[in-house]
Design an enzyme around this catalytic site. Structure first.
Site, PDB file in Angstrom:
ATOM      1  N   GLU A  77      10.242   5.746 -31.194  1.00  0.00           N
ATOM      2  CA  GLU A  77      10.722   7.126 -31.327  1.00  0.00           C
ATOM      3  C   GLU A  77      11.751   7.287 -32.433  1.00  0.00           C
ATOM      4  O   GLU A  77      11.833   8.337 -33.069  1.00  0.00           O
ATOM      5  CB  GLU A  77      11.298   7.615 -29.993  1.00  0.00           C
ATOM      6  N   LYS A  88       7.648  18.945 -17.201  1.00  0.00           N
ATOM      7  CA  LYS A  88       6.197  18.766 -17.148  1.00  0.00           C
ATOM      8  C   LYS A  88       5.502  19.915 -16.439  1.00  0.00           C
ATOM      9  O   LYS A  88       4.443  20.384 -16.877  1.00  0.00           O
ATOM     10  CB  LYS A  88       5.870  17.427 -16.470  1.00  0.00           C
ATOM     11  N   PHE A 105      11.915   9.262 -11.900  1.00  0.00           N
ATOM     12  CA  PHE A 105      11.436   8.276 -12.866  1.00  0.00           C
ATOM     13  C   PHE A 105      11.450   8.865 -14.274  1.00  0.00           C
ATOM     14  O   PHE A 105      10.909   9.939 -14.519  1.00  0.00           O
ATOM     15  CB  PHE A 105      10.018   7.829 -12.496  1.00  0.00           C
TER      16      PHE A 105
END
Length: 575
Positions: free
Chosen positions: A65, A177, A127
């Site tokens: 990244e 998400k 997570f």
């Protein structure tokens, strides 16, 4: 006439349509004219990557990244357009923090999209959860966390507006998400309206006239041109103003290229490793006109001795910078291009600077940058001079931070804007090579040379895989002195030659490393072989990695030591 920025967005008159959050993002990127994305996928950002797969938008897969965001920085620096970086949540997002901080201090427009866990589990240490809003608040121009798909179109549009207007900078969008999967109405035709964010673009005319009056009275004026001239696309206006007023020009490190380096009124770079002529001109000036520079400590040295007798004019689009470090007599808040246009419109008189200009010309001749040749040993300064010669000064040069950065700034004469890509304020190792990849995407037809230290290169060397995959013709020149060069120099000068963890007696075989990625590798150890090798490198149609073994103990001079003033440079030698 209002001095505030009002942005009229292009109206497409498209009817709103039902889209998922991820589809909204891809649609918005297309409407913003984004032609390349740099990123790395992961769980929380998978819905967006699914849309990337479906639409075929140009995505460059970094191998880390950090490589992705530095490539986005290089793209932004050369193109002037916002660099776009997309990564996943948690470690994917935290791996771009250094690049965000780098872009913030160097005023690079980025839009960074980080995946985030679902809104239902935010705050539960789910997570791969990381609080990106909290982490990046001090190092972004603005950041958002999207909590509803209905607000997503507005957020994207505002993000691009904020990143590219006023003083450019990075904007982060944290995308949970479940929001990326949810559907809502996509309407991208509304105007951006942010009451609390209205950058002043057009300077106050009265302040401009004060500058004109100061110029008419000055006998020893200097222009300090910083990166704001480049961000404001004001190089041609600066050139015209200098031609009209005959005021000598000094560049900051990041301002190099904003004024032709071969012009008779160009005095060189100022600051810690600037030229003697540039620093003494600032020290002796009676009028200092700063345009788009922020007076950082590496430029000023000891503030007590910085331009002690000068009236200071500070032209900057960011009012927070004016008066922050240097007391300013004439503040001018506004865009560099518009400010210079207004100064030209005034057609003011100039003082008699004949003696002043003659003095600068004489100093340039008497105190040039210098180094000692040493038989077949390659001096790094000579390496940079030869790169300039072989590329005809036309290459885009990228660097990390350190000795190789300073030698590049000193000995590669930049005559055009946006040919110099370096990590200035943050001083980020690992920046230069991936930034070169982004620069090459910004200008595919221009030669791009990444001048990198042997230590910094190893921080992002995995991005060689991008060159292998896409056959991008970036040329990498490793200035190999088997050390953390600038760290070693400071340990030599200020720490009793105690070289604590700064020397690299063991190194990888860089040529074999290049060959492992099916990239042409070269190694040069003798000065007599160097020019021919550089010509061979530049003639090769694909990527090349060249390991150049340079003098290990060479230091960067001249130098202003910590606590010293600009008139107290060390390592200055008359011709």
């Amino acid at each position: 006439m209002s001095t505030k920025m009002k942005k009229k967005e292009k109206q497409t008159n498209e009817p709103p349509k039902q889209l998922s959050g991820s589809s909204m993002l891809i649609e918005a990127l297309a409407k913003e004219g984004v032609d390349v994305i740099f990123g790395y996928p992961g769980g929380a950002i998978l819905p967006t990557y699914d849309e990337i797969y479906k639409t075929g938008i140009h995505h460059v897969l970094a191998r880390h990244e950090q490589g992705a965001i530095h490539a986005a920085e290089g793209y932004a620096r050369v193109s002037g357009k916002p660099g776009v970086c997309i990564v996943t949540s948690g470690p994917g997002a935290t791996n771009v923090v250094t690049g965000i901080a780098d872009a913030m201090i160097d005023s690079l427009p980025l839009v960074v999209i980080t995946g985030q866990v679902a809104t239902t589990v935010i705050g539960t240490d789910a997570f791969q959860e990381a609080d990106m809003i909290g982490i990046t608040m001090p190092i972004t121009k603005h950041n958002y966390q999207v909590r509803s798909v209905d607000e997503f179109p507005r957020i994207i549009k505002e993000a691009f507006h904020i990143a590219t207007t006023g003083r450019p900078g990075p904007v982060l969008i944290d995308l949970p998400k479940d929001v990326s999967l949810a559907t809502g109405m996509f309407d991208y035709d509304s105007e951006v309206n942010i009451p609390g964010y209205q950058p002043t673009v057009v300077p106050n005319r009265l302040q401009i006239r004060k500058v004109v009056e100061a110029v008419a009275e000055a006998k020893q004026p200097i222009i300090l041109a910083g990166a704001g001239v480049l961000h404001g696309k004001a190089s041609s206006e600066l050139f015209e103003y200098v031609e009209e007023t005959n005021i000598p020009v000094v560049n900051t490190l990041l301002g190099l290229g904003s004024f032709p380096g071969d012009h008779e009124l160009f005095l060189g770079m100022g600051g810690m490793h600037g030229t003697y002529t540039a620093n003494m001109a600032i020290y002796e000036s009676d009028l200092l006109i700063s345009i788009g520079a922020r007076f950082d400590d590496r430029l000023t040295g000891n503030l007590e001795h910085f331009a002690p007798n000068a009236r200071v004019v500070h032209i900057d689009i960011d009012p927070a910078e004016i008066g922050k470090n240097i007391e300013t007599e004439i503040p001018v808040v506004g865009d560099a291009k518009r400010a210079l246009q207004m100064l030209l419109e005034e057609k003011g008189a100039t003082g008699d600077t004949t003696e002043w200009r003659a003095k600068q010309k004489q100093r340039k001749e008497e105190y040039p940058l210098w180094y000692k040749e040493d038989g077949e040993t390659i001096k790094p300064q000579n390496l940079i001079e030869l790169i300039h010669e072989v590329t005809n000064g036309e290459a885009i040069i990228t660097t990390d931070v350190g000795q190789h950065q300073m030698w590049s700034a000193q000995f590669y004469r930049f005559t055009k804007p946006n040919r110099w890509v370096t990590s200035g304020g943050l001083g980020t190792m690992g920046f230069g090579f991936p930034a070169a990849i982004g620069a090459q995407f910004a200008e595919p037809k221009s030669p791009v040379v990444a001048v990198i230290g042997d230590a910094g290169f190893q921080m992002t060397a995995q991005e060689l895989s991008i060159l292998q995959e896409l056959n991008i013709p970036v040329k990498i020149v490793i200035v190999n002195n088997a050390s953390l060069g600038m760290v070693r120099q400071w340990q030599q000068l200020f720490h009793g030659e105690r070289y604590s963890n700064s020397l690299f007696p063991i190194q990888p075989n860089f040529v074999k490393l290049a060959e492992a990625y099916d990239i042409k590798g070269m190694k040069v150890e003798n000065l007599s072989d160097l020019k021919g090798a550089l010509e061979e490198m530049m003639a090769h149609p694909g990527p090349v990695l060249m390991d150049v073994r340079v003098a290990k103990q060479e230091n960067v001079y001249p130098m202003i030591s910590p606590g010293k003033g600009q008139h107290q440079m060390e390592g200055v030698k008359p011709l």
